[in-house]
Motif scaffolding. Structure first.
Motif, short mmCIF file in Angstrom:
data_model
loop_
_atom_site.label_atom_id
_atom_site.label_comp_id
_atom_site.label_asym_id
_atom_site.label_seq_id
_atom_site.Cartn_x
_atom_site.Cartn_y
_atom_site.Cartn_z
N ALA A 58 -7.14 -5.80 2.31
CA ALA A 58 -6.98 -6.00 0.86
C ALA A 58 -8.16 -5.38 0.13
O ALA A 58 -9.29 -5.46 0.59
N TYR A 59 -7.87 -4.78 -0.99
CA TYR A 59 -8.97 -4.17 -1.77
C TYR A 59 -8.65 -4.14 -3.25
O TYR A 59 -7.51 -4.00 -3.68
N ASN A 60 -9.70 -4.34 -4.03
CA ASN A 60 -9.66 -4.04 -5.46
C ASN A 60 -9.73 -2.54 -5.63
O ASN A 60 -10.23 -1.82 -4.75
N GLY B 164 7.20 -5.86 -4.08
CA GLY B 164 6.57 -7.00 -4.76
C GLY B 164 5.05 -7.03 -4.71
O GLY B 164 4.44 -8.02 -5.12
N ARG B 165 4.42 -5.97 -4.17
CA ARG B 165 2.96 -5.80 -4.20
C ARG B 165 2.19 -7.01 -3.65
O ARG B 165 1.16 -7.43 -4.21
N ASP B 166 2.65 -7.58 -2.58
CA ASP B 166 1.94 -8.70 -1.96
C ASP B 166 0.61 -8.19 -1.39
O ASP B 166 0.54 -7.10 -0.82
N THR B 167 -0.45 -8.98 -1.56
CA THR B 167 -1.77 -8.58 -1.08
C THR B 167 -1.75 -8.31 0.42
O THR B 167 -1.21 -9.09 1.21
N GLY B 168 -2.32 -7.18 0.82
CA GLY B 168 -2.37 -6.78 2.22
C GLY B 168 -1.16 -6.05 2.72
O GLY B 168 -1.11 -5.63 3.88
N SER B 169 -0.15 -5.85 1.86
CA SER B 169 1.10 -5.22 2.30
C SER B 169 1.06 -3.70 2.11
O SER B 169 0.19 -3.16 1.42
N LYS B 170 2.03 -3.03 2.72
CA LYS B 170 2.16 -1.58 2.54
C LYS B 170 2.54 -1.25 1.10
O LYS B 170 2.16 -0.20 0.57
N GLY B 171 3.29 -2.15 0.47
CA GLY B 171 3.70 -1.90 -0.90
C GLY B 171 2.53 -1.87 -1.87
O GLY B 171 2.44 -0.97 -2.71
N ILE B 172 1.62 -2.82 -1.74
CA ILE B 172 0.48 -2.83 -2.66
C ILE B 172 -0.47 -1.67 -2.38
O ILE B 172 -1.16 -1.19 -3.28
N ALA B 173 -0.47 -1.20 -1.14
CA ALA B 173 -1.29 -0.03 -0.81
C ALA B 173 -0.81 1.20 -1.59
O ALA B 173 -1.61 2.03 -2.04
N LYS B 174 0.50 1.30 -1.78
CA LYS B 174 1.05 2.40 -2.58
C LYS B 174 0.65 2.26 -4.04
O LYS B 174 0.36 3.26 -4.72
N ALA B 175 0.63 1.03 -4.52
CA ALA B 175 0.18 0.80 -5.89
C ALA B 175 -1.28 1.18 -6.05
O ALA B 175 -1.69 1.78 -7.06
N THR C 185 -6.94 -7.31 -6.57
CA THR C 185 -5.96 -7.79 -5.61
C THR C 185 -6.13 -9.30 -5.44
O THR C 185 -7.11 -9.89 -5.90
N ALA C 186 -5.15 -9.93 -4.81
CA ALA C 186 -5.23 -11.34 -4.39
C ALA C 186 -5.50 -12.32 -5.52
O ALA C 186 -6.04 -13.39 -5.27
N GLU C 187 -5.11 -11.98 -6.73
CA GLU C 187 -5.17 -12.97 -7.80
C GLU C 187 -4.23 -14.11 -7.50
O GLU C 187 -4.55 -15.29 -7.73
N GLU C 188 -3.06 -13.76 -6.96
CA GLU C 188 -2.05 -14.76 -6.65
C GLU C 188 -2.44 -15.64 -5.45
O GLU C 188 -1.81 -16.65 -5.20
N LYS C 189 -3.50 -15.26 -4.75
CA LYS C 189 -3.98 -16.04 -3.61
C LYS C 189 -5.15 -16.95 -3.99
O LYS C 189 -5.79 -17.54 -3.13
N GLY C 190 -5.45 -17.02 -5.28
CA GLY C 190 -6.57 -17.86 -5.73
C GLY C 190 -7.74 -17.07 -6.29
O GLY C 190 -8.90 -17.45 -6.10
N PHE D 28 -12.97 4.31 -4.50
CA PHE D 28 -12.26 3.51 -5.49
C PHE D 28 -11.81 2.18 -4.91
O PHE D 28 -11.75 1.18 -5.62
N LYS D 29 -11.51 2.17 -3.64
CA LYS D 29 -11.00 0.97 -2.99
C LYS D 29 -12.14 0.15 -2.41
O LYS D 29 -12.82 0.58 -1.47
N ASP D 30 -12.36 -1.01 -2.98
CA ASP D 30 -13.42 -1.90 -2.56
C ASP D 30 -12.81 -3.02 -1.71
O ASP D 30 -12.15 -3.93 -2.23
N THR D 31 -13.01 -2.93 -0.42
CA THR D 31 -12.34 -3.81 0.53
C THR D 31 -12.93 -5.22 0.52
O THR D 31 -14.15 -5.39 0.49
#
Length: 349
Positions: free
Chosen positions: A125-127, A82-93, A201-206, A113-116
């Motif tokens: 979390a990173y864009n 589910g690509r939750d921000t900060g998770s191992k799943g979103i890191a793969k994405a 990242t973290a759009e769903e967090k505001g 590429f990863k801007d923390t």
């Protein structure tokens, strides 16, 4: 008498084709006026060329649809949880997005590429931010951001069988669309202005990721022309005469400019988008706040065409990959026109 027979014999030969006839002039039911054969051949060639172009276009669209499906299938797989921000799943994405950039001539905008995100409390979390320099000596100093958020909400209460909110329409669809644009421009390198491809990242967090990037770019004092965001573009709208709508439609002339370059009524107005103030609810908003430049979101979610928003049922199997392929194809000339115009045509009203 002998002379008469010679004349008749000569006429017979001509009538039977014995004499040399201009074969470029053909008289038949489909060519009653004797159009020159070379003209007929040119017409046939044009028809064949048109047919070939149509076939090639269909093949290209089918291939694009398959590429989109492959990306969507990965981004929405249970492996990514589910690509939750900060998770191992979103890191793969994020790794997947980075690989697409690297494989298609897109550079990191920052050192990586990863801007923390600083001070994010729930994991790292990173864009993921890519860059393609402009080709025009002057216009390359102006920037256009093409963006989408790649996070989703992770695990939620669902059924015993499924608690993973895979986030296909929201917003693997927008992420995939932006990646296809990156592939195109990375190959063509025909962008006069510089392009930033931003996956937030973290759009769903505001809108945390886009707020971070907007402030960071503002601190760099870049000349940002426009921020073009893509959100929930996985299924077509119902009974509309346009394929996408624009949040903040009435705030600028972006829809008009978009349709001019698309060569069709691609972008329109959705009253519900204004009613629910969607302009403030996606990653375009922080760039509007920081830069006060046209920052708007393209979407096809019309409140009637998709009932799985923020549910475990937001699966890739519900997406219309052919529709997404058409959106990508029809948006490319729109983006090219905006990015390559000699003057900044898109303006707030």
């Amino acid at each position: 008498m002998k002379h008469t027979w010679l004349v008749l014999f000569y006429m017979l030969i001509v009538g039977c084709g014995g004499a040399k006839v201009d074969q470029s002039t053909v008289l038949n039911p489909t060519n009653p006026k004797g159009v020159k054969g070379s003209v007929l051949q040119e017409s046939k060639d044009n028809v064949q060329k048109s047919s070939l172009e149509s076939v090639n276009s269909t093949v290209a669209l089918n291939n694009l649809s398959k590429d989109i499906e492959a990306t969507m299938t990965f981004l929405t797989s249970d492996e990514l949880m589910g690509r939750d921000t900060g998770s191992k799943g979103i890191a793969k994405a994020a790794d997947y997005i980075q690989n697409v950039f690297q494989d298609n001539n897109i550079q990191p905008y920052f050192g990586s590429f990863k801007d923390t995100l600083e001070n994010y409390s729930d994991g790292v979390a990173y864009n993921v931010v890519g860059f393609l320099p402009g080709t025009d000596p002057k216009l390359k100093n102006e920037f256009v951001i093409i963006g989408a958020h790649y996070d989703h909400i992770g695990l939620i209460s669902g059924t015993v069988e499924d608690e993973i909110a895979n986030g296909a329409n929201d917003n693997a669809s927008g992420t995939t669309t932006v990646l296809e644009f990156a592939k195109y421009f990375g190959k063509q390198k025909n962008n006069k202005r510089s392009l930033i491809f931003a996956l937030f990242t973290a759009e769903e967090k505001g809108l945390v990721g886009s707020k971070h990037l907007a402030k960071k770019l503002k601190d760099q004092n870049i000349d940002l022309y426009a921020m073009l965001n893509f959100e929930m573009v996985g299924v077509p709208m119902i009974d509309k005469d346009h394929s996408l709508y624009l949040t903040g439609y009435e705030l600028s002339n972006l829809a008009e400019v978009s349709n001019k370059y698309a060569g069709k009524n691609l972008v329109g107005f959705l009253p519900k988008a204004k009613e629910f103030n969607l302009f403030r609810r996606s990653d375009n908003a922080p760039f509007h706040d920081e830069f006060n430049i046209p920052s708007q979101t393209y979407s096809s979610f019309d409140f009637t065409n998709f009932s799985e928003y923020h549910k475990v049922g937001d699966e890739a199997s519900l997406m219309d990959f052919n529709f997404m392929a058409v959106i990508v194809k029809e948006s490319i000339p729109m983006l090219e026109g905006i990015v390559n115009a000699q003057v900044k045509e898109v303006k707030y009203n």
